[in-house]
Write a protein that holds these residues in place. Structure first.
Motif, PDB file in Angstrom:
ATOM      1  N   ARG A   2       0.501   5.293 -12.529  1.00  0.00           N
ATOM      2  CA  ARG A   2       1.146   4.506 -13.759  1.00  0.00           C
ATOM      3  C   ARG A   2       0.293   4.267 -14.655  1.00  0.00           C
ATOM      4  O   ARG A   2       0.166   4.184 -15.916  1.00  0.00           O
ATOM      5  N   GLN A  44       0.061   5.897  -6.794  1.00  0.00           N
ATOM      6  CA  GLN A  44       1.353   5.570  -7.452  1.00  0.00           C
ATOM      7  C   GLN A  44       0.665   4.641  -8.624  1.00  0.00           C
ATOM      8  O   GLN A  44       1.016   4.620  -9.952  1.00  0.00           O
ATOM      9  N   CYS A  98      -0.860   6.326  -0.823  1.00  0.00           N
ATOM     10  CA  CYS A  98       0.274   6.592  -1.566  1.00  0.00           C
ATOM     11  C   CYS A  98       0.443   5.613  -2.499  1.00  0.00           C
ATOM     12  O   CYS A  98       0.591   5.845  -3.782  1.00  0.00           O
ATOM     13  N   ASP A  99       0.213   4.298  -2.234  1.00  0.00           N
ATOM     14  CA  ASP A  99       0.303   2.922  -3.002  1.00  0.00           C
ATOM     15  C   ASP A  99      -0.643   3.088  -3.812  1.00  0.00           C
ATOM     16  O   ASP A  99      -0.243   2.886  -5.283  1.00  0.00           O
ATOM     17  N   GLN A 126       6.983  12.331  -6.876  1.00  0.00           N
ATOM     18  CA  GLN A 126       7.086  11.149  -7.792  1.00  0.00           C
ATOM     19  C   GLN A 126       6.231  10.899  -8.844  1.00  0.00           C
ATOM     20  O   GLN A 126       6.724  10.618  -9.923  1.00  0.00           O
ATOM     21  N   ILE A 127       4.909  11.393  -8.756  1.00  0.00           N
ATOM     22  CA  ILE A 127       3.633  11.197  -9.638  1.00  0.00           C
ATOM     23  C   ILE A 127       4.185  12.269 -10.676  1.00  0.00           C
ATOM     24  O   ILE A 127       4.326  11.938 -12.061  1.00  0.00           O
ATOM     25  N   THR A 158       5.328  11.375  -2.496  1.00  0.00           N
ATOM     26  CA  THR A 158       4.605  10.497  -3.518  1.00  0.00           C
ATOM     27  C   THR A 158       4.113  11.391  -4.456  1.00  0.00           C
ATOM     28  O   THR A 158       3.983  11.031  -5.760  1.00  0.00           O
TER      29      THR A 158
END
Length: 377
Positions: A267, A263, A259-260, A373-374, A370
């Motif tokens: 970005r 993300q 997930c990190d 959030q994207i 996640t």
């Protein structure tokens, strides 16, 4: 030192039972002098312990050696040190401080080097040395097996050179208590360092790599077990076994890492204006080939629920084409940015991961959050 400690304890006992001086100023002064003398003995014992085992880390070589000459006096010296500490009731305190000193002065510098190679391990009476060659000039790193072996051998060397020379004398308290130079907290700190180097920095990004990675966890678990055997006292509830805890959470840690990365990738794509448009001649609503293409780069595994959903959509959205063949419903030719295309693929892989992790609700929820959030970027 052991005789001085016994004399101080006896004097302290006499002062406590002396009724003639009671709570007078003389009594307070003498008690303060005794406390200071006890502290001096403790500090002298710590300094002597540091001198017995010499630690040198310089010019790419980390080395342990015994400094006392002649070596046949080592047993009596160690006996005197620990008997004094035990008499004063500060043995546990000093061992904790010594463990912290050993980790800071030797273990930490060794683990900080990418490549470490055991060079010497000698316990001969004429030559007691343990050496590790440290190479900071390469981008490669020593494997988990080598790292665990070197750390274990470093502790074993200290035990072999110091503990065997502390002779038992009947069943006296100090001879039976000193069964280890190390506290559980010291060993826990060391396993945390090895965990960081050989586990947390190496979490894979795909399930195929994850299955291969599980093989190294057995080495780490064995290392932690052997290290904690150096302190046979019962483990308290306040002491953790970091590697066992991390291995039990491997699936969760893998997903957190995925997930990190997702993300971070999102970005980068959202801020990249250099991506040209990506044109679709036609765009399928859904097909098994489309699903397979979206997840191929991550796992080459499609979750059964997504396969079932793809087949259901294709069945529900078919139309007769020339020749009587059935095709999936398609949209007309369209254009989107390559960055958006990559974002959609990344989200699709996360959703696929969530479906594969349906038996772990917390993990599946993290992946879906996640993905959401994207899209919220």
């Amino acid at each position: 030192l052991d005789q001085a400690a016994e004399m101080l304890v006896a004097l302290e006992r006499e002062l406590g039972g002396a009724t003639s001086i009671g709570n007078t100023r003389i009594s307070s002064v003498l008690a303060a002098r005794v406390d200071q003398a006890k502290e001096n003995i403790k500090q002298n014992a710590v300094a002597a312990l540091h001198k017995l085992l010499v630690i040198r880390v310089e010019d790419g070589l980390a080395q342990l050696s015994i400094s006392i000459d002649p070596l046949d006096q080592l047993g009596s010296r160690v006996q005197s040190l620990f008997a004094a500490l035990d008499t004063l009731g500060v043995q546990d305190e000093v061992l904790a401080a010594y463990g912290a000193h050993f980790v800071k002065s030797f273990i930490r510098p060794v683990l900080a080097s990418p490549v470490i190679t055991q060079e010497t391990y000698s316990t001969d009476e004429s030559d007691q040395r343990f050496g590790v060659r440290c190479d900071d000039s390469t981008t490669h790193a020593s494997g988990t097996v080598d790292v665990c072996a070197i750390v274990t051998n470093a502790f074993a060397f200290v035990n072999q050179t110091l503990l065997p020379n502390y002779p038992a004398s009947g069943s006296t308290e100090h001879s039976t208590r000193l069964v280890s130079l190390w506290t559980h907290q010291c060993l826990s700190d060391v396993t945390n360092m090895v965990l960081e180097r050989c586990f947390l920095r190496c979490i894979p990004t795909t399930r195929h790599e994850l299955e291969e990675f599980r093989g190294t966890t057995d080495v780490l678990l064995e290392f932690e077990s052997r290290l904690f055997e150096l302190c046979p006292a019962p483990i308290s509830d306040t002491v953790s076994r970091p590697i066992h805890t991390a291995v039990a959470r491997l699936e969760e840690l893998f997903v957190e890492h995925r997930c990190d990365l997702a993300q971070s990738r999102a970005r980068e794509l959202a801020e990249d204006s250099s991506f040209a448009l990506f044109e679709f001649e036609h765009h399928e609503v859904w097909s098994l080939d489309l699903v397979r293409g979206m997840v191929t780069n991550s796992d080459c595994v499609i979750s059964p629920p997504l396969v079932e959903a793809a087949e259901k959509v294709v069945t529900q959205h078919t139309a007769s084409a020339s020749g009587g063949t059935s095709v999936a419903l398609v949209y007309p030719k369209c254009s989107i940015s390559r960055s958006m295309h990559q974002l959609v693929l990344e989200v699709y892989r996360l959703v696929n991961e969530a479906a594969l992790s349906s038996d772990l609700p917390a993990v599946s929820r993290l992946l879906l959050n996640t993905a959401q959030q994207i899209f919220d970027l």
